[in-house]
Design a protein around this motif. Structure first.
Motif, PDB file in Angstrom:
ATOM      1  N   TYR A 251      43.033  43.132  15.444  1.00  0.00           N
ATOM      2  CA  TYR A 251      43.918  43.250  16.611  1.00  0.00           C
ATOM      3  C   TYR A 251      43.100  43.317  17.885  1.00  0.00           C
ATOM      4  CZ  TYR A 251      47.606  44.343  13.252  1.00  0.00           C
ATOM      5  OH  TYR A 251      48.480  44.287  12.215  1.00  0.00           O
ATOM      6  N   ARG A 252      43.668  42.746  18.940  1.00  0.00           N
ATOM      7  CA  ARG A 252      43.053  42.797  20.270  1.00  0.00           C
ATOM      8  C   ARG A 252      43.920  43.686  21.161  1.00  0.00           C
ATOM      9  NH1 ARG A 252      41.620  37.274  21.928  1.00  0.00           N
ATOM     10  NH2 ARG A 252      39.725  37.846  20.789  1.00  0.00           N
ATOM     11  N   VAL A 253      43.277  44.670  21.770  1.00  0.00           N
ATOM     12  CA  VAL A 253      43.977  45.590  22.660  1.00  0.00           C
ATOM     13  C   VAL A 253      43.390  45.450  24.062  1.00  0.00           C
ATOM     14  CG1 VAL A 253      44.504  48.010  23.154  1.00  0.00           C
ATOM     15  CG2 VAL A 253      44.474  47.196  20.790  1.00  0.00           C
ATOM     16  N   LYS A 254      44.274  45.384  25.074  1.00  0.00           N
ATOM     17  CA  LYS A 254      43.837  45.244  26.463  1.00  0.00           C
ATOM     18  C   LYS A 254      44.295  46.459  27.265  1.00  0.00           C
ATOM     19  CE  LYS A 254      44.023  40.163  26.472  1.00  0.00           C
ATOM     20  NZ  LYS A 254      44.595  38.969  27.135  1.00  0.00           N
ATOM     21  N   VAL A 255      43.362  47.020  28.042  1.00  0.00           N
ATOM     22  CA  VAL A 255      43.681  48.101  28.975  1.00  0.00           C
ATOM     23  C   VAL A 255      43.525  47.522  30.385  1.00  0.00           C
ATOM     24  CG1 VAL A 255      43.107  50.422  29.745  1.00  0.00           C
ATOM     25  CG2 VAL A 255      42.858  49.825  27.330  1.00  0.00           C
ATOM     26  N   ILE A 256      44.647  47.377  31.097  1.00  0.00           N
ATOM     27  CA  ILE A 256      44.667  46.639  32.370  1.00  0.00           C
ATOM     28  C   ILE A 256      45.020  47.597  33.505  1.00  0.00           C
ATOM     29  CG2 ILE A 256      45.690  44.673  33.583  1.00  0.00           C
ATOM     30  CD1 ILE A 256      46.599  43.663  30.764  1.00  0.00           C
ATOM     31  N   ASP A 257      44.212  47.569  34.585  1.00  0.00           N
ATOM     32  CA  ASP A 257      44.517  48.399  35.749  1.00  0.00           C
ATOM     33  C   ASP A 257      44.504  47.546  37.010  1.00  0.00           C
ATOM     34  OD1 ASP A 257      41.888  48.458  37.230  1.00  0.00           O
ATOM     35  OD2 ASP A 257      41.190  49.364  35.364  1.00  0.00           O
ATOM     36  N   ASN A 258      44.980  48.094  38.097  1.00  0.00           N
ATOM     37  CA  ASN A 258      44.997  47.379  39.390  1.00  0.00           C
ATOM     38  C   ASN A 258      44.073  48.082  40.389  1.00  0.00           C
ATOM     39  OD1 ASN A 258      46.510  49.682  39.770  1.00  0.00           O
ATOM     40  ND2 ASN A 258      48.065  48.716  41.060  1.00  0.00           N
ATOM     41  N   GLY A 259      42.895  48.517  39.897  1.00  0.00           N
ATOM     42  CA  GLY A 259      41.964  49.284  40.706  1.00  0.00           C
ATOM     43  C   GLY A 259      41.049  48.440  41.567  1.00  0.00           C
ATOM     44  N   ILE A 260      39.888  49.017  41.910  1.00  0.00           N
ATOM     45  CA  ILE A 260      38.983  48.366  42.864  1.00  0.00           C
ATOM     46  C   ILE A 260      38.254  47.175  42.255  1.00  0.00           C
ATOM     47  CG2 ILE A 260      38.638  50.518  44.128  1.00  0.00           C
ATOM     48  CD1 ILE A 260      35.931  50.787  42.747  1.00  0.00           C
ATOM     49  N   GLY A 261      38.247  47.079  40.917  1.00  0.00           N
ATOM     50  CA  GLY A 261      37.628  45.940  40.269  1.00  0.00           C
ATOM     51  C   GLY A 261      36.112  46.050  40.180  1.00  0.00           C
ATOM     52  N   ILE A 262      35.511  45.103  39.435  1.00  0.00           N
ATOM     53  CA  ILE A 262      34.063  45.086  39.191  1.00  0.00           C
ATOM     54  C   ILE A 262      33.555  43.676  39.434  1.00  0.00           C
ATOM     55  CG2 ILE A 262      32.242  45.499  37.478  1.00  0.00           C
ATOM     56  CD1 ILE A 262      34.348  47.200  35.947  1.00  0.00           C
ATOM     57  N   SER A 263      32.467  43.561  40.158  1.00  0.00           N
ATOM     58  CA  SER A 263      31.856  42.246  40.373  1.00  0.00           C
ATOM     59  C   SER A 263      31.300  41.721  39.055  1.00  0.00           C
ATOM     60  CB  SER A 263      30.740  42.358  41.411  1.00  0.00           C
ATOM     61  OG  SER A 263      30.013  41.146  41.492  1.00  0.00           O
ATOM     62  N   ASP A 264      31.439  40.396  38.818  1.00  0.00           N
ATOM     63  CA  ASP A 264      30.988  39.839  37.542  1.00  0.00           C
ATOM     64  C   ASP A 264      29.481  39.979  37.328  1.00  0.00           C
ATOM     65  OD1 ASP A 264      31.196  36.324  38.615  1.00  0.00           O
ATOM     66  OD2 ASP A 264      30.141  38.050  39.436  1.00  0.00           O
ATOM     67  N   GLN A 265      28.712  40.207  38.387  1.00  0.00           N
ATOM     68  CA  GLN A 265      27.273  40.394  38.220  1.00  0.00           C
ATOM     69  C   GLN A 265      26.942  41.731  37.570  1.00  0.00           C
ATOM     70  OE1 GLN A 265      25.145  40.750  41.962  1.00  0.00           O
ATOM     71  NE2 GLN A 265      26.965  41.556  42.982  1.00  0.00           N
ATOM     72  N   HIS A 266      27.932  42.628  37.510  1.00  0.00           N
ATOM     73  CA  HIS A 266      27.714  43.947  36.915  1.00  0.00           C
ATOM     74  C   HIS A 266      28.303  44.076  35.524  1.00  0.00           C
ATOM     75  CE1 HIS A 266      26.099  45.235  40.690  1.00  0.00           C
ATOM     76  NE2 HIS A 266      27.251  45.203  41.325  1.00  0.00           N
ATOM     77  N   TYR A 267      28.877  43.018  34.959  1.00  0.00           N
ATOM     78  CA  TYR A 267      29.540  43.120  33.658  1.00  0.00           C
ATOM     79  C   TYR A 267      28.615  43.666  32.578  1.00  0.00           C
ATOM     80  CZ  TYR A 267      33.599  40.436  35.289  1.00  0.00           C
ATOM     81  OH  TYR A 267      34.721  40.006  35.941  1.00  0.00           O
TER      82      TYR A 267
END
Length: 555
Positions: A483-499
């Motif tokens: 199973y795939r579970v997603k936790v989704i928020d509408n916060g400040i976000g993260i730059s893809d360079q920091h993944y």
């Protein structure tokens, strides 16, 4: 046993760790075995290295002091202070592996109060030390409060626990490897067995003699099988015949030094037995062509069954060894992070403790005024941060160490419990918490799953945007592996360079003044997911929100 365990300690990393501790705090350290041999040391004082440990008489006093400390630790103390016979204060912390006391981590070479200079002047005269150099070395020995020393000792105690755990894992891995080696030896012994039947082949005439035992092995009476090559050949399993002849030819051509081949022979009742055929040429013709070729047929049918079982066991053992190897590699990375923390993240609070303690000692010796109290507050704040860093790091290193047993767990129950924990905070910020569909039952662990969702939801609340109403959403869907579970928020976000950074220990993306924390929360999430044999990744858009995607195993 003790020497072997000591050999497992990674002193290169330990030395780097203790060197960082010395540079950050000024505390000198050493690791000694129970016979008093120095295994590692960092930052020793000049008064010890150039005077006390050099002169034969004062050196014997050092040995007596070390023995006294070791003796006290053997009685069960977690650490022990002792004023050595040369006048300095020493303290020791035991290093214990599998409840066995194998060595001691020493610190010391300091004073709790201003030293008696007359005592050391007399000591310089008695042992013919250069008084001016000796007293100068004495002035370099720090005076440290007992409270500060106790704080440092608690830190060193936790450090020895981490070293012990890593060494224990390495020892356990070696034992697993030894168990695997022994199982392979048993397999070899089982394969060799005893001979069941004799054959004697005249290579020139193709006559083949088969013993009574050979025929009985297949369920035949002696007279039921004629002594010729055809009788043998028609009983060899069709899938094995070509391989057997190749083995014979390779031996006759001296391509191989030994004739040995495993194949199947058909019994009288139509079933097949596994045979190990071995042979040797014992005579040649005048022109060196092979003449007599004799050997044995051993029934290894049962051994084949044992071999399959042992191979299955070996696969299990190899899997355990692989898991322990991965855990050991992870522990080594944790130690590296620990060393990095001491030399970087923990340096500032430790300096604060030392600096403000010195100010209190020098400016407010008799009494504390308002300024003094303020400095004390600073010391407390720095101490709290140091303790929080240490506790979070040790919590991360212990995660999953006791072992994880995977059982069916209903994610709805886990998420409901976590939601309850955050209800008051969500109400305060007028936040929305939604679950799109019925969450599945997966193979997991209650504690680890609670930690995963608690960290993700807590982080979402912490890094929310203030310009929009906060919202968090949880979704799930079946996939091939589970199973795939997603936790989704509408916060400040993260730059893809920091993944790639956010799941590492102490990888903070924001200053502490803006967002509090130690930078270990998502590292705990990644480790917990890995222990559950799952995967986690993040997708995010700055100023729009983040989605953490976790793949769990099905039941």
């Amino acid at each position: 046993m003790k020497a072997n365990v000591l050999d497992l300690i990674d002193f290169e990393k330990v030395d780097a760790l203790l060197e960082g501790f010395n540079k950050s705090t000024g505390f000198v350290t050493a690791i000694l075995d129970l016979e008093g041999n120095v295994l590692s040391k960092s930052g020793w004082r000049q008064i010890c290295t150039e005077f006390h440990r050099v002169n034969p008489e004062t050196s014997r006093k050092c040995t007596v002091s070390d023995t006294e400390l070791a003796g006290r630790l053997a009685e069960g103390e977690k650490y022990h202070f002792y004023k050595c016979l040369n006048g300095l204060v020493d303290v020791a912390v035991p290093i214990v592996i599998r409840e066995e006391h194998i060595a001691n981590l020493f610190s010391g070479q300091f004073f709790f109060e201003e030293p008696d200079h007359l005592f050391f002047k007399k000591q310089a005269e008695k042992y013919r030390f250069d008084e001016s150099i000796y007293l100068k070395a004495l002035r370099d020995v720090p005076v440290i409060s007992e409270e500060k020393v106790k704080t440092a000792m608690e830190f060193l105690l936790k450090m020895t626990h981490l070293i012990s755990e890593m060494t224990f894992q390495k020892l356990e891995q070696m034992e697993l490897n030894e168990e695997l080696r022994k199982s392979e030896e048993r397999w070899q012994f089982a394969i060799e067995g005893n001979g069941d039947g004799l054959w004697d082949w005249n290579v020139q005439t193709n006559e083949l003699y088969l013993s009574k035992q050979w025929k009985a092995m297949l369920g035949y009476e002696d007279i039921e099988i004629k002594n010729n090559l055809d009788e043998w050949e028609k009983r060899v399993h069709p899938e094995d015949l070509k391989r057997v002849y190749e083995a014979i030819q390779n031996y006759l051509n001296k391509t191989t030094k030994v004739f040995s081949v495993e194949h199947r022979l058909q019994c009288k009742n139509g079933s097949y037995k596994w045979i190990n055929s071995r042979g040797k040429i014992i005579s040649w013709t005048d022109d060196e062509k092979p003449l007599r070729f004799i050997g044995t047929h051993n029934d290894i049918t049962d051994h084949k069954k044992v071999e399959r079982e042992i191979k299955s066991l070996n696969q299990t053992l190899e899997h355990r060894v692989s898991e322990r190897t991965a855990q050991l590699q992870s522990a080594n990375k944790e130690l590296e992070s620990f060393s990095y923390s001491i030399s970087h993240d923990l340096r500032a609070p430790l300096r604060a403790i030392f600096g403000f303690s010195q100010i209190i000692s020098q400016r407010h010796k008799d009494s504390l005024n308002v300024e003094g109290k303020q400095y004390v507050d600073y010391v407390v704040d720095a101490s709290i941060r140091m303790e929080q860093l240490i506790n979070d790091l040790l919590s991360y290193s212990r995660l999953g160490r006791a072992g994880v047993t995977l059982v069916p767990v209903a994610l709805n129950k886990i998420v409901d419990d976590v939601h309850s924990d955050f209800k008051a905070e969500l109400l305060e910020i007028n936040g929305t918490f939604e679950i799109d569909n019925e969450l599945p039952t997966i193979l997991g662990d209650d504690s680890l799953l609670h930690q995963i969702f608690s960290n993700l939801i807590g982080n979402a609340i912490k890094y929310r945007r203030t310009d929009v109403p906060f919202k968090i959403n949880i979704q799930s869907e079946p996939i091939a592996e589970g199973y795939r579970v997603k936790v989704i928020d509408n916060g400040i976000g993260i730059s893809d360079q920091h993944y790639d950074k956010i799941f590492n220990v102490f990888q903070r993306l924001h200053g502490e003044s803006k967002y509090s924390g130690t930078g270990i929360g998502l590292a705990n999430v990644k480790k917990a997911v890995t222990l559950l044999r799952g995967t986690i990744q993040v997708e995010s858009i700055v100023n729009s929100g983040s989605t953490f995607i976790i793949n769990f195993m099905a039941i």
